[in-house]
Scaffold this active site. Structure first.
Site, PDB file in Angstrom:
ATOM      1  N   ASN A   1       0.860  -1.193   0.000  1.00  0.00           N
ATOM      2  CA  ASN A   1       0.000   0.000   0.000  1.00  0.00           C
ATOM      3  C   ASN A   1       0.894   1.241   0.000  1.00  0.00           C
ATOM      4  OD1 ASN A   1      -1.804   2.061   0.507  1.00  0.00           O
ATOM      5  ND2 ASN A   1      -2.380   1.371   2.548  1.00  0.00           N
ATOM      6  N   TRP A   2       0.925   1.928  -1.122  1.00  0.00           N
ATOM      7  CA  TRP A   2       1.811   3.101  -1.249  1.00  0.00           C
ATOM      8  C   TRP A   2       1.230   4.346  -0.573  1.00  0.00           C
ATOM      9  CZ3 TRP A   2       4.338   3.374  -6.836  1.00  0.00           C
ATOM     10  CH2 TRP A   2       5.246   2.323  -6.957  1.00  0.00           C
ATOM     11  N   LYS A   3      -0.037   4.282  -0.187  1.00  0.00           N
ATOM     12  CA  LYS A   3      -0.702   5.452   0.418  1.00  0.00           C
ATOM     13  C   LYS A   3      -0.514   6.677  -0.496  1.00  0.00           C
ATOM     14  CE  LYS A   3      -0.082   3.287   4.866  1.00  0.00           C
ATOM     15  NZ  LYS A   3      -0.022   3.400   6.312  1.00  0.00           N
TER      16      LYS A   3
ATOM     17  N   SER B   1       3.912  -1.798  10.304  1.00  0.00           N
ATOM     18  CA  SER B   1       5.371  -1.747  10.505  1.00  0.00           C
ATOM     19  C   SER B   1       6.112  -3.007  10.037  1.00  0.00           C
ATOM     20  CB  SER B   1       5.703  -1.462  11.975  1.00  0.00           C
ATOM     21  OG  SER B   1       5.291  -0.161  12.322  1.00  0.00           O
TER      22      SER B   1
ATOM     23  N   GLY C   1       4.950   1.472   4.303  1.00  0.00           N
ATOM     24  CA  GLY C   1       6.201   2.150   3.949  1.00  0.00           C
ATOM     25  C   GLY C   1       7.214   1.286   3.213  1.00  0.00           C
TER      26      GLY C   1
ATOM     27  N   GLU D   1      -5.019  -4.646  10.894  1.00  0.00           N
ATOM     28  CA  GLU D   1      -3.962  -3.652  11.047  1.00  0.00           C
ATOM     29  C   GLU D   1      -4.179  -2.893  12.361  1.00  0.00           C
ATOM     30  OE1 GLU D   1      -2.012  -2.427   7.103  1.00  0.00           O
ATOM     31  OE2 GLU D   1      -3.775  -1.188   7.335  1.00  0.00           O
TER      32      GLU D   1
ATOM     33  N   GLY E   1       2.942   2.541  10.819  1.00  0.00           N
ATOM     34  CA  GLY E   1       3.911   3.625  10.655  1.00  0.00           C
ATOM     35  C   GLY E   1       4.635   4.024  11.930  1.00  0.00           C
TER      36      GLY E   1
ATOM     37  N   GLU F   1      -6.659   4.908   8.211  1.00  0.00           N
ATOM     38  CA  GLU F   1      -6.409   6.319   7.872  1.00  0.00           C
ATOM     39  C   GLU F   1      -7.646   6.955   7.245  1.00  0.00           C
ATOM     40  OE1 GLU F   1      -2.817   5.551   5.724  1.00  0.00           O
ATOM     41  OE2 GLU F   1      -1.797   5.083   7.601  1.00  0.00           O
TER      42      GLU F   1
ATOM     43  N   HIS G   1      -9.508   1.377   5.467  1.00  0.00           N
ATOM     44  CA  HIS G   1      -8.193   1.553   6.088  1.00  0.00           C
ATOM     45  C   HIS G   1      -8.346   2.538   7.244  1.00  0.00           C
ATOM     46  CE1 HIS G   1      -4.018   2.593   6.731  1.00  0.00           C
ATOM     47  NE2 HIS G   1      -3.694   1.503   6.045  1.00  0.00           N
TER      48      HIS G   1
END
Ligand code: 13P
Length: 274
Positions: A22-24, A225, A247, A180, A186, A112, A110
């Site tokens: 997932n590149w966000k 992470s 990430g 998650e 992160g 976020e 997600h």
């Protein structure tokens, strides 16, 4: 014997572990171009036993569809809530449009999006329905906050997220569940093997108990992470069918390393079971 071999083969095909990147909100055309070039070269050199899924920002989906090896599937990071393919919804992108540019999956719910866009379980459910209507698979995310973990309510939170976010039409064929923990995203704080195992066991009991065929279970992936150095520990937890990497999926070398560890793990498992 033939029949046994065939069922074994189908079993392993269905059991392929997933590595989802997932590149966000990251990535330019230049980055995508370098990434695709290196990853393709690696894939041409070595056979991997994993299903790789990449979820770049929407701006790069078309480019990556054209330039990545077709063994890698693409996922969008979100979709409009509406089931309509088109309409007067400025700024929104429908599931049908996502399918049209070559995606097979969409991440929904997600943390976020739940946090910054106030997406409720009900919205997540509607988005998953829109994904099914466009003939794609939904990757539905759940996870608890640090405060919820510390108050001992992890399973209660996960249970209500699952009950309220999954459409009644959800099946293992159209849905992947991603666990998650918010506190692990992160932060560098990866959940331990026991913490992951506890939640994945709980999810498995909730979703897969009635499913006698192993190949027809909901796939459960972990995210938070992840680095190549902690993958082996994560895979050792029970009912982990893959990874949702944030990430570390932006760096092609690190992402490839993660894929390799998962593939090796899969090889060992298949040898043990054959
Ligand atoms: P990190 O791997 O950067 O912690 O992100 C996890 C994640 O949110 C993937 O969806």
């Amino acid at each position: 014997l033939q029949e046994y071999k065939l069922s074994n083969y189908i079993f392993w095909l269905n059991m392929k572990h997933l590595v989802i990147g997932n590149w966000k909100m990251n990535g330019t055309l230049a980055h995508a171009s370098e990434f695709a070039q290196h990853l393709n070269e690696k894939l041409w050199q070595e056979e991997m036993l994993t299903q790789i899924i990449l979820s770049p920002p929407t701006t790069l989906i078309n480019y990556l569809k054209q330039n990545l090896d077709s063994k890698i599937k693409l996922a969008a990071q979100d979709t409009a809530v509406n089931k309509e393919a088109t309409g007067a919804y400025t700024g929104d992108i429908s599931a049908a449009m996502i399918k049209d540019i070559g995606c097979d999956y969409v991440i929904v719910g997600h943390s976020e999006r739940r946090q910054y866009h106030h997406e409720t379980n009900q919205i997540v459910r509607q988005k998953a329905e829109a994904v099914y209507a466009a003939n794609m698979m939904a990757i539905i995310c759940v996870g608890e906050s640090m405060a919820e973990k510390e108050s001992g309510s992890t399973c209660k939170v996960i249970e209500s997220q699952i009950k309220e976010s999954l459409p009644v039409s959800a099946t293992p064929e159209n849905t992947i569940i991603a666990y998650e923990p918010i506190w692990a995203i992160g932060t560098g704080l990866v959940a331990t093997k026991d913490e992951i195992g506890m939640v994945h066991n709980f999810l498995n009991n909730m979703l897969n108990k009635e499913r006698v065929s192993f190949a027809k279970r909901y796939k459960l992936v972990y995210g938070g992470s992840i680095k190549s150095s902690n993958v082996a520990e994560i895979l050792a937890a029970s009912y982990v069918d893959g990874l949702l990497v944030g990430g570390a999926s932006l760096l092609w070398k690190e992402f490839w390393q993660i894929i390799k560890v998962v593939s090796e793990h899969q090889k060992i498992m298949s040898l043990e079971c054959s």
